[in-house]
Enzyme design. Structure first.
Site, PDB file in Angstrom:
ATOM      1  N   LYS A 175      10.084  43.513   0.654  1.00  0.00           N
ATOM      2  CA  LYS A 175       9.175  42.997  -0.374  1.00  0.00           C
ATOM      3  C   LYS A 175       9.726  41.722  -1.008  1.00  0.00           C
ATOM      4  O   LYS A 175       9.013  40.738  -1.155  1.00  0.00           O
ATOM      5  CB  LYS A 175       8.956  44.028  -1.502  1.00  0.00           C
ATOM      6  CG  LYS A 175       8.434  45.366  -1.061  1.00  0.00           C
ATOM      7  CD  LYS A 175       8.163  46.276  -2.253  1.00  0.00           C
ATOM      8  CE  LYS A 175       9.398  46.658  -3.041  1.00  0.00           C
ATOM      9  NZ  LYS A 175      10.301  47.584  -2.338  1.00  0.00           N
TER      10      LYS A 175
ATOM     11  N   ARG B  50       5.349  51.148 -10.065  1.00  0.00           N
ATOM     12  CA  ARG B  50       6.120  52.066  -9.249  1.00  0.00           C
ATOM     13  C   ARG B  50       5.683  53.514  -9.440  1.00  0.00           C
ATOM     14  O   ARG B  50       6.195  54.401  -8.778  1.00  0.00           O
ATOM     15  CB  ARG B  50       7.578  51.959  -9.673  1.00  0.00           C
ATOM     16  CG  ARG B  50       8.506  51.979  -8.476  1.00  0.00           C
ATOM     17  CD  ARG B  50       9.514  51.111  -8.484  1.00  0.00           C
ATOM     18  NE  ARG B  50      10.776  51.202  -7.939  1.00  0.00           N
ATOM     19  CZ  ARG B  50      11.511  50.113  -7.806  1.00  0.00           C
ATOM     20  NH1 ARG B  50      11.047  48.949  -8.169  1.00  0.00           N
ATOM     21  NH2 ARG B  50      12.705  50.210  -7.325  1.00  0.00           N
TER      22      ARG B  50
ATOM     23  N   ARG C 241      22.508  44.722   4.389  1.00  0.00           N
ATOM     24  CA  ARG C 241      22.431  43.868   3.192  1.00  0.00           C
ATOM     25  C   ARG C 241      23.776  43.888   2.450  1.00  0.00           C
ATOM     26  O   ARG C 241      24.261  42.857   2.002  1.00  0.00           O
ATOM     27  CB  ARG C 241      21.307  44.399   2.292  1.00  0.00           C
ATOM     28  CG  ARG C 241      21.115  43.612   1.018  1.00  0.00           C
ATOM     29  CD  ARG C 241      19.781  43.885   0.385  1.00  0.00           C
ATOM     30  NE  ARG C 241      19.735  45.164  -0.309  1.00  0.00           N
ATOM     31  CZ  ARG C 241      18.637  45.708  -0.808  1.00  0.00           C
ATOM     32  NH1 ARG C 241      17.487  45.106  -0.670  1.00  0.00           N
ATOM     33  NH2 ARG C 241      18.670  46.857  -1.444  1.00  0.00           N
TER      34      ARG C 241
ATOM     35  N   ARG D  13      24.980  45.318  -5.249  1.00  0.00           N
ATOM     36  CA  ARG D  13      24.260  46.052  -6.286  1.00  0.00           C
ATOM     37  C   ARG D  13      24.876  47.432  -6.467  1.00  0.00           C
ATOM     38  O   ARG D  13      25.191  48.103  -5.495  1.00  0.00           O
ATOM     39  CB  ARG D  13      22.791  46.213  -5.878  1.00  0.00           C
ATOM     40  CG  ARG D  13      21.969  44.988  -6.120  1.00  0.00           C
ATOM     41  CD  ARG D  13      20.599  45.117  -5.523  1.00  0.00           C
ATOM     42  NE  ARG D  13      19.912  46.363  -5.891  1.00  0.00           N
ATOM     43  CZ  ARG D  13      18.605  46.546  -5.759  1.00  0.00           C
ATOM     44  NH1 ARG D  13      17.852  45.575  -5.291  1.00  0.00           N
ATOM     45  NH2 ARG D  13      18.047  47.681  -6.088  1.00  0.00           N
TER      46      ARG D  13
ATOM     47  N   ARG E 207      16.714  56.689  -4.343  1.00  0.00           N
ATOM     48  CA  ARG E 207      15.652  55.691  -4.506  1.00  0.00           C
ATOM     49  C   ARG E 207      14.512  55.950  -3.509  1.00  0.00           C
ATOM     50  O   ARG E 207      13.339  55.809  -3.852  1.00  0.00           O
ATOM     51  CB  ARG E 207      16.223  54.271  -4.327  1.00  0.00           C
ATOM     52  CG  ARG E 207      17.007  53.795  -5.552  1.00  0.00           C
ATOM     53  CD  ARG E 207      17.998  52.699  -5.226  1.00  0.00           C
ATOM     54  NE  ARG E 207      17.397  51.475  -4.771  1.00  0.00           N
ATOM     55  CZ  ARG E 207      18.034  50.540  -4.070  1.00  0.00           C
ATOM     56  NH1 ARG E 207      19.311  50.699  -3.746  1.00  0.00           N
ATOM     57  NH2 ARG E 207      17.416  49.451  -3.707  1.00  0.00           N
TER      58      ARG E 207
HETATM   59  P1  AMP Z   1      14.619  47.297  -7.279  1.00  0.00           P
HETATM   60  O1  AMP Z   1      15.428  46.059  -7.417  1.00  0.00           O
HETATM   61  O2  AMP Z   1      13.145  47.030  -7.295  1.00  0.00           O
HETATM   62  O3  AMP Z   1      15.033  48.150  -6.107  1.00  0.00           O
HETATM   63  O4  AMP Z   1      14.889  48.176  -8.588  1.00  0.00           O
HETATM   64  C1  AMP Z   1      16.182  48.657  -8.886  1.00  0.00           C
HETATM   65  C2  AMP Z   1      16.096  49.766  -9.920  1.00  0.00           C
HETATM   66  O5  AMP Z   1      15.500  49.265 -11.127  1.00  0.00           O
HETATM   67  C3  AMP Z   1      15.227  50.958  -9.534  1.00  0.00           C
HETATM   68  O6  AMP Z   1      15.921  51.900  -8.729  1.00  0.00           O
HETATM   69  C4  AMP Z   1      14.875  51.526 -10.910  1.00  0.00           C
HETATM   70  O7  AMP Z   1      15.959  52.210 -11.487  1.00  0.00           O
HETATM   71  C5  AMP Z   1      14.660  50.256 -11.720  1.00  0.00           C
HETATM   72  N1  AMP Z   1      13.254  49.764 -11.642  1.00  0.00           N
HETATM   73  C6  AMP Z   1      12.815  48.602 -11.105  1.00  0.00           C
HETATM   74  N2  AMP Z   1      11.485  48.485 -11.208  1.00  0.00           N
HETATM   75  C7  AMP Z   1      11.060  49.624 -11.823  1.00  0.00           C
HETATM   76  C8  AMP Z   1       9.780  50.128 -12.202  1.00  0.00           C
HETATM   77  N3  AMP Z   1       8.646  49.438 -11.969  1.00  0.00           N
HETATM   78  N4  AMP Z   1       9.732  51.337 -12.822  1.00  0.00           N
HETATM   79  C9  AMP Z   1      10.844  52.050 -13.066  1.00  0.00           C
HETATM   80  N5  AMP Z   1      12.080  51.648 -12.721  1.00  0.00           N
HETATM   81  C10 AMP Z   1      12.196  50.439 -12.111  1.00  0.00           C
END
Ligand code: AMP
Length: 192
Positions: free
Chosen positions: A13, A88, A127, A139, A150
């Site tokens: 994405k 999400r 990654r 990360r 996740r």
């Molecule tokens: P990402 O970079 O999108 O994989 O997000 C990393 C982490 O941020 C996720 O595992 C969640 O803990 C938090 N996070 C990001 N976006 C959301 C969202 N829309 N709702 C809830 N938690 C989020």
């Protein structure tokens, strides 16, 4: 152009969203990036979100809804934006529908990247290896245990969004297993 990208962690994405930011001159709004910035700056939101994020769980809907609502009011979103990692959960999608209606805005498309889950763990490991080789910081949630969590969170809470957007007629599905250029070409066709 206002877009949403759906797909599990590691589906690509972020990569596709970045390419579209250049093409359309609109920002990519990654709630993950925004939350990581809040953690790095140790803001109130960051302090509340850190442990939840490190465990691979989802931050509360209230926090992310507010972050996104404020962010899309910024001047650089006047021509549109790409949401990456938001909504999400179904309640977030409903909150977003209402938020956009209040602001008098409409989505152009919701693009779902379909991928084979077994490949995602390999992508995450690649990654991590690439980041380490480039001297970057990995990360804190890019480890097998948090990644599995996740993926589970995605299956339980985010996958139902496909039905939500299929019902509204906005959902477009793309094969996310193809190489980056082929995925980009598919997305271009959808948006043309
Ligand atoms: P990402 O970079 O999108 O994989 O997000 C990393 C982490 O941020 C996720 O595992 C969640 O803990 C938090 N996070 C990001 N976006 C959301 C969202 N829309 N709702 C809830 N938690 C989020």
């Amino acid at each position: 152009m206002r877009l949403i990208f759906l797909g599990p962690p590691g589906a690509g994405k972020g990569t596709q969203a970045k390419l579209l930011t250049e093409k359309y001159g609109i920002p990519q709004l990654s709630t993950g990036d925004m939350l990581r910035a809040a953690v790095a700056q140790a803001t109130e939101v960051g302090k509340r979100a850190k442990a939840v994020m490190d465990a691979g769980q989802l931050v509360s809907d209230e926090i992310v809804n507010e972050i996104v609502s404020d962010r899309i009011d910024a001047a650089d979103c006047a021509k549109g934006f790409i949401l990456d990692g938001y909504p999400r959960t179904v309640p977030q999608a409903i909150a977003l529908d209402r938020m956009l209606e209040r602001k008098g805005l409409k989505l152009n498309a919701v693009i779902e990247l379909k991928v084979d889950e077994a490949a995602l763990v390999r992508r995450m490991e690649n990654r991590v290896a690439e980041t380490v080789a480039a001297g970057g910081t990995v990360r804190s949630d890019d480890n097998p245990e948090a990644f599995k969590k996740r993926l589970m969170e995605y299956r339980e809470k985010t996958a139902p969004l496909s039905d939500h957007y299929a019902r509204t007629g906005q959902l477009k599905t793309v094969d996310g297993m193809a190489d980056v250029e082929a995925v980009t070409a598919e997305i271009d066709k959808i948006l043309a």
